[in-house]
Design a protein around this motif. Structure first.
Motif, PDB file in Angstrom:
ATOM      1  N   ALA B  75       0.832  -1.200   0.000  1.00  0.00           N
ATOM      2  CA  ALA B  75       0.000   0.000   0.000  1.00  0.00           C
ATOM      3  C   ALA B  75       0.873   1.259   0.000  1.00  0.00           C
ATOM      4  N   ILE B  76       2.001   1.211   0.719  1.00  0.00           N
ATOM      5  CA  ILE B  76       2.926   2.362   0.712  1.00  0.00           C
ATOM      6  C   ILE B  76       3.405   2.598  -0.721  1.00  0.00           C
ATOM      7  N   PHE B  77       3.794   1.489  -1.369  1.00  0.00           N
ATOM      8  CA  PHE B  77       4.270   1.584  -2.753  1.00  0.00           C
ATOM      9  C   PHE B  77       3.173   2.158  -3.651  1.00  0.00           C
ATOM     10  N   ALA B  78       1.968   1.613  -3.491  1.00  0.00           N
ATOM     11  CA  ALA B  78       0.856   2.044  -4.349  1.00  0.00           C
ATOM     12  C   ALA B  78       0.572   3.527  -4.157  1.00  0.00           C
ATOM     13  N   LEU B  79       0.601   3.955  -2.892  1.00  0.00           N
ATOM     14  CA  LEU B  79       0.336   5.359  -2.592  1.00  0.00           C
ATOM     15  C   LEU B  79       1.354   6.259  -3.291  1.00  0.00           C
ATOM     16  N   LEU B  80       2.636   5.889  -3.168  1.00  0.00           N
ATOM     17  CA  LEU B  80       3.692   6.720  -3.747  1.00  0.00           C
ATOM     18  C   LEU B  80       3.613   6.731  -5.264  1.00  0.00           C
ATOM     19  N   VAL B  81       3.390   5.558  -5.845  1.00  0.00           N
ATOM     20  CA  VAL B  81       3.449   5.446  -7.302  1.00  0.00           C
ATOM     21  C   VAL B  81       2.178   5.992  -7.953  1.00  0.00           C
ATOM     22  N   LEU B  82       1.014   5.691  -7.344  1.00  0.00           N
ATOM     23  CA  LEU B  82      -0.238   6.058  -7.998  1.00  0.00           C
ATOM     24  C   LEU B  82      -0.710   7.451  -7.609  1.00  0.00           C
ATOM     25  N   VAL B 184      -6.243   3.746 -11.799  1.00  0.00           N
ATOM     26  CA  VAL B 184      -5.606   3.845 -10.494  1.00  0.00           C
ATOM     27  C   VAL B 184      -6.170   2.806  -9.531  1.00  0.00           C
ATOM     28  N   LYS B 185      -7.514   2.676  -9.528  1.00  0.00           N
ATOM     29  CA  LYS B 185      -8.143   1.736  -8.597  1.00  0.00           C
ATOM     30  C   LYS B 185      -7.724   0.304  -8.914  1.00  0.00           C
ATOM     31  N   HIS B 303      -0.784   9.203 -16.278  1.00  0.00           N
ATOM     32  CA  HIS B 303      -1.361  10.507 -15.955  1.00  0.00           C
ATOM     33  C   HIS B 303      -2.612  10.680 -16.795  1.00  0.00           C
ATOM     34  N   PRO B 304      -3.773  10.659 -16.189  1.00  0.00           N
ATOM     35  CA  PRO B 304      -4.978  10.853 -16.993  1.00  0.00           C
ATOM     36  C   PRO B 304      -4.923  12.225 -17.655  1.00  0.00           C
ATOM     37  N   SER B 305      -5.106  12.260 -18.956  1.00  0.00           N
ATOM     38  CA  SER B 305      -4.961  13.550 -19.621  1.00  0.00           C
ATOM     39  C   SER B 305      -6.298  14.285 -19.675  1.00  0.00           C
ATOM     40  N   ARG B 306      -7.383  13.566 -19.435  1.00  0.00           N
ATOM     41  CA  ARG B 306      -8.669  14.237 -19.405  1.00  0.00           C
ATOM     42  C   ARG B 306      -9.533  13.741 -18.259  1.00  0.00           C
TER      43      ARG B 306
END
Lengths: 360, 306
Positions: B75-82, B184-185, B303-306
Motif C-alpha cells: 500500500a505504501i508503494f501504491a500510494l507513492l506510485v499512484l 488507479v483503482k 497521468h490521466p490527460s482528461r
C-alpha cells in the motif's frame, strides 16, 4: 475540500532542491514517532543520532570515514541513474573491488613500499570494472535487465568473498577465524589527522565528485547521459549509442565502487573480512537520489547518510537502540523524498478546479 | 530412492515461497506496474507472521498477519506510485531497503526463538498412495494454497472479465482509461494483491521453510521471483514451472553435501543466483518475445490527460 494535484507547466527548480529538505524534516518527524513507539525519549535519541556524532573532532573524522564510500558510489550511481541505467549491484562491485585490492595487500604482506597502495587501488578499480562489465555485457548483448543481473551478482560476490575467507585468504596464524592477515603499514591508507581514522580516501572521494561534475557538465558523454535519461527518444534520434552509455555508466560505476571497496579494506578495516560493507552499495542508491543525481549533491547526501550510520552506532551505545533503526531511517528518508518529489511536477491546490486548462 | 524422495520434498518447500511471490508480482505487472519491492514485502511478511505466531500461538493468525503485512507494505508503494506519481523503480528499491531495515528492527527480540513449523495436512485417500502419496499429499496448508493460487490466477486472468480488464489496464492504460475503467483503482488492487502474495511467501519462509527468524532470511528470493516473472513471459503456468525449476536448483546445495561432493557450500549457494542470470539471458536475448509478452504499459507512469 481535499487538496488536489495540478500539473505544473514547467517543473519547479526550487522544489528539486527543497524536496530533500522536506524529506529530511518528515523523516525526523517519523523518527520521533518511531522513538516514542520504542519507548525512548525522542530528544535523547535525536541528540544521539544527529548531534552527538558531530560534537567532537573524532566524530567529524568518523563521519568522513563513513561518508567516503557513500560519496564515491553515490557519484557513480548518479551518472548511471541519470541515464536510466539501473546499476543496483554496487554492493557486489564494492565487494569484488575490496577483495582484489585486499589480495594485492596480502601478496605484499611482508614487504614495504610506496607502490603497494597504488597497486591495490588499481586492482580494486579493475575488480569492480570486471564485475560491472558482466552486467553491461549481458545488458548490451542479450538485453538482460541490469537491475536483476547486477543484484544477483552482488549475492555471488558476497559468497565468493566468504568462500575465499574460509579458505585460501584465511590468516595462517589466525586460529581458523575467517579473517585475513592484518595488512602491512605500506598497505594502509595514510590518515589525514593524528588521532583520527580519517584517511586520504576522503580526498579521493572529493576528487571523484569533481571529476563526476566535469564529466556530467563538460563532456559529450555527460550530455548524452542527460539526454538519454530525460528524453530517450531524442537521444535515439540524435544517434546517441545506448550501448555506449550503458557500458560507460556501468564501468564507471563498477570502477568507482571497486575503488570504494579497496579504500574500505585499506582504510578503516585494515584486513579482509567475510563482510566488508554494512550495505554501503545499497545506501548509495539513497545518496544518489537525495543528492538529486548530481555529483555535488552526492557529496552532501553522502555526509547525511553517513551520519545515519554513525548516529545509529552512537544511539546503540548510549541508548541501547538496535542498529536496525539506521536502515529504517534510511528507507523512510527515500520514501519521503520520492513523495516530496511530486511537488517538482505538480502544485497542490485546494477547492474545485477553476479552469479546464489547469487539469492538463 | 532414499535420496530421491527427500530431494523431491525439499524441491516443493524451496519452490513454494518463490511461487507465491512470483505469482503476486506477475498479477501486479499484468496491471502495468513493476514493483521491485518484493524482497521488502516478503521479509516483512516473514517477520510479522513469526511475531504473530509467537504471541497468538495460532498458525492461522500468523498467516493472516503476514498477508496483511505484505499488503500494507504494498500500500505504501501504491500510494507513492499512484497518488504521488513517484517513479516505480526507485520506489520499489525504497520498499526493499525499508522492509529489510524495519524487519530487522521488529525481529531483534525474535532471534533464537524456534517454532515447530506449520502443521502438515494429509489429504485423505490420496496421501495413502504408496511412495508419492505421503510425498505430495502430506504438506502444510500453504503448499496446497500455492497450487490452488496457480489455478485461480490462471482462471482469473484468462477466463474472467475482471482479468481481462486488468490485462487491458496493463497493456494500454490510456485505452482502458478512455473506456471508463479506473486505472488507479485497478492498479491499487493489483499492487495490494502482489504484496499479500509476497507476504504469504514470507510466511512460508519463517513458519515452514526454516521456522525461525533470521535477519534478511529472504536472501534474494524476492529478486529471484521478479526474474521468474520474466522467465515465465508473464504466464501463470510457466511461473509454476519456473518456481519448481528454481526450487530444484536451490536444493542442490543441501544435497550436494549428502552426496559427498567436495564443493564448498558457498559455491553451491551461488547456484540460484547464477541460474537466475542464466535464464534471464536466455529469455531476454529474444527482444521480440519479451515485447510480445510483457504488458505494454509495464513500468510507465499513468497521468490521466482528461
Amino acid at each position: 475540500m481535499w487538496p488536489r494535484l495540478v500539473k505544473r507547466q514547467i517543473p519547479s527548480r526550487l522544489m528539486v532542491y527543497l524536496s530533500p529538505v522536506f524529506a529530511l524534516l518528515l523523516s525526523l518527524l517519523a523518527g520521533v514517532v518511531l522513538f516514542i513507539i520504542m519507548r525512548v525519549s525522542p530528544l535523547a535519541a535525536l541528540h544521539a543520532f544527529f548531534i552527538e556524532p558531530l560534537s567532537s573532532i573524532y566524530g567529524l573524522a568518523e563521519l568522513g570515514v563513513k561518508a567516503t564510500p557513500l560519496i564515491l558510489i553515490g557519484v557513480a550511481l548518479s551518472l548511471g541513474f541519470k541515464a536510466g541505467v539501473w546499476n543496483i549491484g554496487a554492493e557486489g562491485q564494492l565487494t569484488i573491488g575490496g577483495l582484489c585490492g585486499g589480495m594485492v595487500a596480502l601478496y605484499f604482506y611482508d614487504q614495504e613500499g610506496f607502490y603497494i597502495i597504488p597497486l591495490m587501488l588499481l586492482a580494486g578499480v579493475l575488480g569492480g570494472i570486471v564485475w560491472a562489465a558482466i552486467v553491461a555485457f549481458l545488458r548490451v548483448r542479450f538485453n538482460a535487465n541490469e537491475i536483476l543481473t547486477s543484484l544477483m551478482l552482488s549475492y555471488v560476490a558476497g559468497l565468493l568473498l566468504n568462500v575465499l575467507m574460509h579458505g585460501p585468504l584465511r590468516d595462517p596464524d589466525g586460529f581458523n577465524f575467517p579473517e585475513s592477515r592484518q595488512f602491512s603499514d605500506s598497505a594502509l591508507l595514510p590518515t589525514l589527522f593524528d588521532g583520527t581514522r580519517l584517511h586520504i580516501g576522503f580526498l579521493i572521494a572529493l576528487l571523484v565528485v569533481a571529476l563526476g561534475w566535469i564529466i556530467l557538465s563538460k563532456t559529450l558523454m555527460g550530455y548524452q547521459i542527460k539526454v538519454a535519461g530525460s528524453a530517450p527518444a531524442a537521444a535515439e534520434h540524435a544517434g546517441f549509442s545506448t550501448s555506449k552509455i550503458v557500458w560507460t555508466t556501468l564501468l564507471l560505476g563498477g570502477g568507482i565502487a571497486g575503488l570504494a571497496g579497496t579504500i574500505e579494506v585499506a582504510g578503516p578495516i585494515g584486513q579482509l573480512l567475510p563482510n566488508i560493507s554494512p550495505g554501503y552499495g545499497f545506501t548509495a542508491i539513497i545518496v544518489a537520489y537525495v543528492g538529486r543525481l548530481h555529483p555535488l549533491g552526492a557529496l552532501f547526501a553522502g555526509l547525511l547518510l553517513a551520519l545515519t550510520y554513525l548516529g545509529g552506532e552512537t544511539a546503540q551505545i548510549q541508548l541501547n537502540l538496535p542498529v536496525a533503526v539506521t536502515g529504517v531511517f534510511q528507507g523512510l528518508l527515500l520514501f519521503f523524498l520520492l513523495a516530496s518529489d511530486v511537488l517538482i511536477h505538480y502544485r497542490i491546490r485546494f477547492g474545485k478546479p477553476e479552469l479546464a486548462v489547469e487539469k492538463s | 530412492m532414499d535420496l530421491f524422495i527427500p530431494a523431491l520434498l525439499t524441491i516443493i518447500t524451496a519452490a513454494t515461497p518463490l511461487l507465491f511471490a512470483a505469482l503476486g508480482e506477475m498479477v501486479t505487472e499484468k496491471s502495468g506496474v513493476l514493483n521491485l519491492g518484493v524482497e521488502g514485502m516478503m521479509v516483512m511478511g516473514a517477520i510479522v507472521g513469526f511475531v504473530a505466531e509467537y504471541y497468538s500461538g495460532s498458525a492461522t493468525m500468523a498467516i493472516v498477519a503476514s498477508i496483511l503485512a505484505g499488503a500494507a507494505m504494498a500500500a505504501i508503494f501504491a500510494l507513492l506510485v499512484l497518488e504521488f506519481h513517484a517513479s516505480q523503480v526507485p520506489t520499489g528499491l525504497a520498499l526493499t531497503i525499508f522492509g529489510i531495515g524495519l524487519s530487522a528492527l521488529v525481529g531483534q527480540s525474535m532471534i533464537g526463538i524456534a517454532y515447530e513449523g506449520l502443521p502438515k495436512i494429509s489429504i485423505p485417500v490420496l496421501s495413502s498412495i504408496p511412495v508419492i502419496g505421503p510425498l505430495l499429499f502430506q504438506q502444510d496448508f500453504l503448499v496446497y494454497l500455492s497450487i490452488v493460487m496457480v489455478a485461480a490466477i490462471h482462471y482469473f486472468l484468462n477466463k474472467t472479465r475482471a482479468g481481462l480488464i486488468l490485462r487491458a489496464v496493463g497493456d494500454s492504460h490510456d485505452a482502458a482509461h478512455a473506456m471508463g475503467y479506473s486505472v488507479v483503482k485497478i492498479r491499487f488492487m493489483a499492487i495490494l494483491f502482489g504484496g499479500a502474495m509476497a507476504g504469504l511467501s514470507g510466511a512460508y519462509l519463517s513458519l515452514a521453510y526454516s521456522p525461525m527468524w533470521i535477519e534478511q532470511m529472504t536472501a534474494g528470493r524476492g529478486w529471484i521471483a521478479l526474474a521468474l516473472v520474466v522467465f515465465a513471459c508473464w504466464r501463470t503456468l510457466r511461473v509454476l514451472l519456473g518456481a519448481y525449476l528454481f526450487g530444484g536448483i536451490s536444493i542442490l546445495q543441501l544435497h550436494a553435501q549428502a552426496l559427498g561432493i567436495g564443493i564448498p557450500s558457498q559455491v553451491m549457494s551461488m547456484l540460484p543466483y547464477l541460474a537466475t542470470i542464466f535464464v534471464l539471458v536466455i529469455i531476454s536475448r529474444d527482444v521480440s518475445k519479451i515485447k510480445l509478452n510483457a504488458p505494454a504499459s509495464l513500468g510507465r507512469a499513468f497521468h490521466p490527460s482528461r
